[in-house]
Design an enzyme around this catalytic site. Structure first.
Site, PDB file in Angstrom:
ATOM      1  N   ASP A  99      27.539  -9.692   8.070  1.00 36.57           N
ATOM      2  CA  ASP A  99      26.237  -8.857   7.911  1.00 36.57           C
ATOM      3  C   ASP A  99      25.176  -9.731   8.039  1.00 36.57           C
ATOM      4  O   ASP A  99      25.081 -10.868   7.735  1.00 36.57           O
ATOM      5  CB  ASP A  99      26.543  -8.071   6.537  1.00 36.57           C
ATOM      6  CG  ASP A  99      25.535  -6.896   6.287  1.00 36.57           C
ATOM      7  OD1 ASP A  99      24.676  -6.548   7.409  1.00 36.57           O
ATOM      8  OD2 ASP A  99      25.080  -6.642   5.173  1.00 36.57           O
ATOM      9  N   HIS A 100      24.063  -9.432   8.180  1.00 35.97           N
ATOM     10  CA  HIS A 100      22.793  -9.742   8.041  1.00 35.97           C
ATOM     11  C   HIS A 100      22.497  -9.850   6.569  1.00 35.97           C
ATOM     12  O   HIS A 100      21.970  -8.831   6.008  1.00 35.97           O
ATOM     13  CB  HIS A 100      21.529  -9.133   8.976  1.00 35.97           C
ATOM     14  CG  HIS A 100      21.808  -9.590  10.190  1.00 35.97           C
ATOM     15  ND1 HIS A 100      21.590  -8.211  11.169  1.00 35.97           N
ATOM     16  CD2 HIS A 100      22.225 -10.525  11.104  1.00 35.97           C
ATOM     17  CE1 HIS A 100      21.903  -8.781  12.358  1.00 35.97           C
ATOM     18  NE2 HIS A 100      22.183 -10.133  12.387  1.00 35.97           N
TER      19      HIS A 100
ATOM     20  N   CYS B 188      22.144  -4.309   5.737  1.00 36.27           N
ATOM     21  CA  CYS B 188      22.618  -3.188   6.152  1.00 36.27           C
ATOM     22  C   CYS B 188      23.138  -3.080   7.633  1.00 36.27           C
ATOM     23  O   CYS B 188      23.274  -2.116   8.036  1.00 36.27           O
ATOM     24  CB  CYS B 188      22.089  -1.868   5.736  1.00 36.27           C
ATOM     25  SG  CYS B 188      21.483  -1.814   4.083  1.00 36.27           S
ATOM     26  N   HIS B 189      23.690  -4.266   8.067  1.00 36.21           N
ATOM     27  CA  HIS B 189      24.227  -4.313   9.296  1.00 36.21           C
ATOM     28  C   HIS B 189      25.495  -4.606   9.603  1.00 36.21           C
ATOM     29  O   HIS B 189      26.035  -5.586  10.136  1.00 36.21           O
ATOM     30  CB  HIS B 189      23.394  -5.221  10.240  1.00 36.21           C
ATOM     31  CG  HIS B 189      21.879  -4.986  10.272  1.00 36.21           C
ATOM     32  ND1 HIS B 189      20.922  -5.617  10.280  1.00 36.21           N
ATOM     33  CD2 HIS B 189      21.365  -3.555  10.158  1.00 36.21           C
ATOM     34  CE1 HIS B 189      19.580  -5.257  10.256  1.00 36.21           C
ATOM     35  NE2 HIS B 189      20.178  -3.709  10.263  1.00 36.21           N
ATOM     36  N   PRO B 190      26.468  -4.200   8.870  1.00 39.53           N
ATOM     37  CA  PRO B 190      27.883  -4.779   8.484  1.00 39.53           C
ATOM     38  C   PRO B 190      28.667  -4.534  10.114  1.00 39.53           C
ATOM     39  O   PRO B 190      28.522  -3.503  10.564  1.00 39.53           O
ATOM     40  CB  PRO B 190      28.638  -4.201   7.475  1.00 39.53           C
ATOM     41  CG  PRO B 190      27.958  -2.961   7.462  1.00 39.53           C
ATOM     42  CD  PRO B 190      26.399  -3.150   7.773  1.00 39.53           C
TER      43      PRO B 190
END
Length: 507
Positions: free
Chosen positions: A295-296, A444-446
């Site tokens: 994730d980021h 919130c980029h998994p």
């Protein structure tokens, strides 16, 4: 509707971004019977705030979100909230509406495990197919369902930040959303006529009257059904009752990085050790399921301003920059985003100000997604293992250093700003790095739990088929082998558009 014993050509599990795209595209053929199962509510069951762009920070705590958090992270010493969407439109109904491709260089590694035909140039037609980009920039789509463009009137404080970035020596990009440029510019947003445009708004709502498309909401997928090695359907629950849907064709998992991996694991598909630990019988050993999660992470610099910051009209984060953490980097690996509200911070409350977010776009840290049992209602164990790789910390340090140069530019002097967090307690590399490790959040980029490739650690092949099984594919962010260097939603649209082409035999 009751789908007990109904037969479909395609069953889609998950009505978020990818599921909305696939439901719309596959049902274009009236002879293809499509069932879309979504665990959350219908569009009418989502909060009214979903449509209001500035309200998005409140949505994760509503019925539109799953309410997930990670396990305790070694870097921070605590769990990290990881919002994801629940309901038609999925995370596209609760996200910050940034619509940006990763820089083309960040897709170069997608073939490292043997995946064929997934370079940036391969994806470009599917990026274009999803969008009508009002910028008219080169390489952008002109007739897709999503109408995307920069904020019509960016917040004055964000425009000052943009001027500050240029003053600090960064390039003023024309189209930072197109995947071809580095630098700073207003980013494209999924906002049309002042309202959010989710995947369900753009793709699903216009086609819900098709007789060959059936959508069932509040339907939690329990497990996949098989005859031998062929997936033949899905068992799911609605209001405490169990139903079965069968297919003569394929099941496609579109439940996202968390949901798709969970369903495979609950069905006995995954690493043998992980399945036995969860007391799930092993049906098909596949070591990559749930692994490669990444994730980021994002660290925030929060500023107090003496001049009043105008009220937000759009999504708060209207201008972004893509830059390199070191000159020798083979492409941009940092994003800096300017945010027109002072986000909560660990130092002191700020009532009037703004935030500069810093995120490593190509993190090396990898974690896992596991289940504790076959119970479909039990929460998963989510461990992105943030900042396990020291290079990710060094990238954030470089980003904070660059952000501070922008903040102290003359372009922002008239705002009378003061850095509240991290503040003067973090002035050298050790203290800044310590701040980043302790006080960060998920962007919130998994991605990555069903990674694509052709080797033994891959979960799906280059055609998105689950390796070693028939009639089962995955087509969402979980197949991304390494995260692109921007917000991920635009890439998920492209993956889903390409998956539709594969299923239709058009590719």
């Amino acid at each position: 509707m009751n789908t007990q014993n109904s037969a479909y050509d395609v069953i889609l599990v998950g009505g978020g971004t990818a599921g909305s795209v696939l439901a719309a595209r596959l049902s274009e053929d009236p002879d293809v019977r499509v069932l879309l199962l979504e665990a959350g509510p219908s569009m009418s069951g989502l909060p009214d705030a979903v449509a209001q762009p500035p309200a998005w920070p409140s949505l994760a705590a509503t019925a539109a979100g799953w309410g997930d958090s990670t396990v305790v992270q070694r870097a921070s010493g605590g769990p990290i909230p990881l919002p994801r969407g629940r309901g038609l439109g999925g995370s596209s109904a609760i996200n910050a509406m940034v619509f940006a491709r990763g820089h083309r260089s960040s897709y170069d590694s997608w073939g490292e495990h043997g995946a064929k035909g997934w370079s940036f140039d391969d994806l470009l037609p599917y990026f274009q197919r999803s969008e009508t980009a009002v910028s008219g920039a080169p390489g952008r789509g002109t007739d897709g369902p999503l109408v995307v463009g920069p904020a019509t009137t960016p917040n004055d404080v964000l425009l000052a930040c943009l001027d500050g970035a240029v003053e600090a020596g960064h390039r003023r990009a024309r189209d930072i959303s197109g995947g071809l440029e580095e630098g700073f510019a207003p980013v494209d947003l999924n906002i049309v006529a002042g309202r959010r445009q989710s995947a369900a708004d753009a793709y699903l709502a216009p086609v819900l009257n098709r007789s060959n498309l059936h959508v069932v909401t509040d339907a939690v997928a329990h497990r996949l059904l098989f005859e031998g090695e062929r997936c033949t359907g899905v068992e799911y629950g609605v209001d405490g009752r169990t139903h079965t849907a069968t297919t003569a064709g394929e099941v496609v998992l579109t439940a996202g990085t968390i949901g798709s991996a969970q369903l495979l694991l609950r069905s006995g598909i995954g690493p043998e050790k992980d399945l036995r630990r969860a007391r799930v019988d092993v049906f098909h050993a596949l070591p990559g399921v749930g692994h490669n999660l990444h994730d980021h992470p994002r660290a925030n610099l929060v500023y107090r301003a003496q001049r009043e910051v105008p009220a937000a009209r759009h999504n708060h984060g209207e201008i972004v920059g893509l830059l390199r953490s070191a000159p020798e980097s083979d492409g941009p690996d940092l994003q800096i985003i300017f945010i027109d509200i002072p986000l909560p911070n660990p130092v002191a409350p700020v009532t009037n100000g703004f935030t500069i977010g810093v995120s490593p776009m190509r993190p090396l840290s990898r974690g896992t997604l596991r289940i504790t049992s076959a119970d479909p209602y039990a929460p998963p164990l989510i461990d992105p293992n943030y900042f396990a790789a020291e290079q990710d910390v060094r990238a954030v340090f470089a980003g904070i250093t660059a952000a501070r140069r922008i903040a102290w530019s003359s372009a922002l002097a008239e705002w009378g700003i003061e850095e509240v967090s991290p503040g003067l307690d973090a002035v050298d590399e050790p203290s800044i790095s310590d701040y980043a490790r302790k006080y960060f959040g998920s962007y919130c980029h998994p991605v990555g739990t069903c990674a694509m490739g052709e080797d033994e650690v891959s979960v799906v092949d280059s055609q998105l088929r689950v390796r070693g099984l028939d009639g089962l594919r995955v087509a969402d962010a979980s197949v991304i082998p390494s995260i692109p260097s921007n917000n991920t939603n635009a890439t998920v649209y492209a993956i889903a558009e390409r998956a539709a082409a594969l299923l239709q035999g058009r590719h």
